[in-house]
Design a protein around this motif. Structure first.
Motif: not given
Length: 229
Positions: A211-226
């Motif tokens: 679950e933490r890895v899934k949340l971390a992936n979402a965080f990374v995708e948000e940074i990439i989109n920014k």
């Protein structure tokens, strides 16, 4: 379990892990911030920023062995103690095999999680048996080895003494589907050079890690989109 058919620690292996959350570093994701509302510690954020940058790495540089190898040498530090550990790993594996009635141990490269993208681990071996078992080898200095002998006896004590290694074993089991991992400490200088502790899969901790890895992936995708806006 999806296995990349490359040699561990090679440039190809480093490339296959680039931009992934990996077993050796995934422990960085397991701590929340100091305040109750903070999902991530500063260490976790730093790790996720690093992963985000790797996913945005210039592909011309990433796919050029010489350029990428030069980047790795500039950013990865290997001390004499670390190099010694790498060199001793094969001897530790051979000792483990002899102590376990010549059990078959297969060396693997990067094992990717079946369902979670950008999540991989590289156990130091897969042990053939009725159930799938991982092998995780450490070759510390003699004082640290004796501390492990004294204090590490099961999953709970490994989690208390060396939580980063505990989460590494859980990541390896999550990515391979193994039911247990043999944690091995090896010191060639001693009369009894090897300490073996079987760490069983903890389904609750594996689920928490995933679950933490899934949340971390979402965080990374948000940074990439920014970065693209």
């Amino acid at each position: 379990m999806i296995v990349d058919d490359v040699e561990q620690r090679s440039v190809a292996w480093q490339r296959s892990r680039f931009g992934n959350f990996t077993g050796s570093e995934v422990h960085n994701l397991m701590k929340s911030g100091r305040k109750k509302y903070e999902a991530w510690s500063e260490t976790a954020k730093s790790y996720m920023y690093k992963v985000a940058a790797e996913r945005l790495f210039n592909p011309d540089f990433l796919n050029d062995d010489d350029v990428f190898d030069d980047y790795l040498h500039q950013t990865n530090f290997t001390s004499k103690a670390m190099q010694f550990g790498i060199e001793q790993e094969q001897y530790a594996r051979e000792t483990y095999i002899k102590l376990n009635n010549d059990v078959e141990v297969f060396e693997v490269a990067s094992c990717k999680h079946d369902t979670i993208p950008h999540f991989a681990a590289s156990p130091d071996g897969i042990v053939r048996g009725a159930d799938l078992k991982c092998l995780e080898i450490k070759c510390p200095n003699i004082a640290t080895h004796m501390m492990y002998v004294d204090k590490i006896h099961d999953g709970a004590s490994l989690k208390e003494v060396k939580p980063e290694y505990y989460w590494q074993t859980m990541a390896e089991m999550a990515c391979t589907g193994a039911t247990e991992t043999d944690f091995v400490s090896y010191s060639p200088w001693l009369l009894n050079p090897i300490h073996i502790v079987t760490i069983p899969r903890n389904d609750e901790d594996v689920a928490l890690l995933e679950e933490r890895v899934k949340l971390a992936n979402a965080f990374v995708e948000e940074i990439i989109n920014k970065s693209k806006s």
